[in-house]
Design a protein around this motif. Structure first.
Motif, PDB file in Angstrom:
ATOM      1  N   ASP A  20      41.089  42.729  44.308  1.00 18.18           N
ATOM      2  CA  ASP A  20      41.707  43.899  43.671  1.00 18.18           C
ATOM      3  C   ASP A  20      43.221  43.741  43.725  1.00 18.18           C
ATOM      4  OD1 ASP A  20      42.563  46.319  42.697  1.00 18.18           O
ATOM      5  OD2 ASP A  20      41.518  47.557  44.176  1.00 18.18           O
ATOM      6  N   PRO A  21      43.785  42.867  42.885  1.00 24.20           N
ATOM      7  CA  PRO A  21      45.224  42.600  42.967  1.00 24.20           C
ATOM      8  C   PRO A  21      46.079  43.825  42.667  1.00 24.20           C
ATOM      9  CG  PRO A  21      44.297  41.641  40.968  1.00 24.20           C
ATOM     10  CD  PRO A  21      43.139  42.102  41.793  1.00 24.20           C
ATOM     11  N   VAL A  22      45.604  44.714  41.806  1.00 21.18           N
ATOM     12  CA  VAL A  22      46.399  45.894  41.449  1.00 21.18           C
ATOM     13  C   VAL A  22      46.635  46.778  42.667  1.00 21.18           C
ATOM     14  CG1 VAL A  22      46.426  48.002  40.043  1.00 21.18           C
ATOM     15  CG2 VAL A  22      45.703  45.839  39.029  1.00 21.18           C
ATOM     16  N   SER A  23      45.694  46.782  43.609  1.00 18.76           N
ATOM     17  CA  SER A  23      45.856  47.611  44.811  1.00 18.76           C
ATOM     18  C   SER A  23      47.036  47.167  45.664  1.00 18.76           C
ATOM     19  CB  SER A  23      44.575  47.569  45.650  1.00 18.76           C
ATOM     20  OG  SER A  23      44.383  46.275  46.227  1.00 18.76           O
ATOM     21  N   LEU A  24      47.525  45.953  45.439  1.00 22.06           N
ATOM     22  CA  LEU A  24      48.646  45.425  46.215  1.00 22.06           C
ATOM     23  C   LEU A  24      49.993  45.706  45.570  1.00 22.06           C
ATOM     24  CD1 LEU A  24      47.225  41.848  46.958  1.00 22.06           C
ATOM     25  CD2 LEU A  24      47.009  43.881  48.398  1.00 22.06           C
ATOM     26  N   ILE A  25      49.996  46.092  44.300  1.00 17.77           N
ATOM     27  CA  ILE A  25      51.240  46.116  43.525  1.00 17.77           C
ATOM     28  C   ILE A  25      51.870  47.506  43.537  1.00 17.77           C
ATOM     29  CG2 ILE A  25      52.259  45.687  41.256  1.00 17.77           C
ATOM     30  CD1 ILE A  25      49.914  43.750  40.768  1.00 17.77           C
TER      31      ILE A  25
END
Length: 380
Positions: free
Chosen positions: A72-77
């Motif tokens: 879930d890369p968006v959760s890091l941004i």
């Protein structure tokens, strides 16, 4: 105390034991995690106390690179550039379809290094910032990274654009360490290296390098924009071809006249497309159906008076997604170009199968659409 009450209390104690058992372990002092030391693509050494969980992306398109490494890369941004939302709505739609939280990520710049707002980055309280060495123009990535470091913000420089075949494995390694996903980064690095090695090995001893004309943003600009030296040229050369644009143009991109194209008479013609639906170019990429891409390719060939080019009449005309110039998924198009240039040597290469494997093994934001198309009768 009655016997029923004793029985109930015994059952209650038994139910609590599994929950309470771990507490003595958790109460011990935790061992300190060794700091992360990362040497980025600019040769800078960056230290973080732990893997980053709050990241700013100078170019939002690199969420697709993060999706090779994280579920879930968006959760890091916590901040990103405006390039996906403003310049590539189809790719942004594919991100949003998987991770609707993308709509809440603040924009901290447009696309280029010089539009990145230092104030907004600082306000985002990131654990790290990721800059592109290509940067979309307008600045020096290493200098900006040093400036951000002066605010106490660890900043790394990666590259999928300037020299992607050389620098993609190292960039993925940098991102893997940054996220604490080293094993996954190594797996992708091995995948990338194995696919490239297969092409390089088969081309050993091949002396004939067919010529290829790459028509950049075909139909979306006047005929005929073409890449010179740069990412696409490196792909063509790795695939065993010669880029006509690099022989004519002094820079990364320029105009090649129709007369020059016809005079050079390339062995293979490749048009690039992207988010051009309804705007005169070739629709390619996320959400595009193969029939749509082929319809647009035919229209461009007619409009730009290229239908009589021998490569076209001989079934050696193709279309590809322009976004391959800035993504680690470029291995797909190197395979497609190799097959188009050397159809006998690479008859068994299947870029669609490579796309499927990338989706299955790595990408949490899968590539779903048309990224390469052959005009019917083509050999690629």
């Amino acid at each position: 105390m009655t016997q029923p009450e004793i029985g109930r209390r015994s059952l209650l104690r038994a139910a609590l034991v599994p929950a309470l058992a771990p507490l003595p372990v958790l109460s011990r002092p935790a061992r300190a995690q060794a700091p992360l030391r990362i040497t980025d693509l600019a040769g800078r050494t960056v230290t973080l106390p732990r893997p980053a969980r709050r990241i700013v992306l100078q170019q939002a398109r690199h969420v697709l690179a993060l999706s090779l490494l994280h579920p879930d890369p968006v959760s890091l941004i916590v901040g990103w550039g405006g390039d996906l939302r403003q310049m590539n709505p189809p790719d942004y739609a594919s991100v949003r379809a998987r991770f609707p939280a993308a709509d809440a990520v603040p924009l901290v710049g447009r696309n280029t290094l010089d539009t990145l707002s230092i104030e907004m980055v600082v306000a985002s309280r990131p654990d790290a910032v990721v800059l592109s060495r290509g940067g979309g123009g307008g600045g020096d990535a290493a200098a900006l990274a040093d400036r951000l470091s002066g605010y106490g913000i660890p900043t790394v420089v990666v590259d999928f654009f300037v020299n992607p075949l050389r620098d993609t494995p190292r960039s993925i390694e940098v991102l893997g360490t940054l996220l604490g996903q080293e094993e996954r980064a190594r797996a992708f690095g091995a995948f990338h290296a194995e696919r490239l090695a297969r092409i390089t090995e088969r081309l050993a001893g091949v002396t004939v390098r067919p010529s290829l004309f790459m028509h950049a943003h075909a139909g979306g600009t006047t005929c005929c924009a073409s890449p010179g030296r740069g990412a696409f040229d490196s792909f063509i050369r790795a695939a065993g071809g010669t880029n006509i644009g690099a022989e004519i143009l002094p820079g990364l991109m320029g105009e090649v006249s129709l007369e020059q194209v016809l005079t050079r008479n390339p062995d293979v013609y490749v048009a690039t497309g992207g988010p051009f639906a309804g705007r005169g170019g070739i629709a390619m990429g996320a959400g595009v159906a193969p029939d749509t891409a082929l319809r647009d390719l035919r229209a461009v060939l007619t409009k730009d008076r290229l239908v009589g080019l021998p490569a076209v009449t001989g079934g050696r005309a193709h279309a590809m997604w322009h976004g391959f110039n800035d993504t680690p998924a470029h291995i797909m198009v190197v395979e497609a170009l190799a097959r188009a240039l050397h159809p006998t040597i690479f008859a068994d290469l299947d870029p669609a199968a490579t796309q499927a494997e990338l989706n299955r093994r790595f990408l949490s934001i899968p590539m779903e659409g048309t990224y390469w198309a052959n005009l019917p009768g083509g050999r690629g």
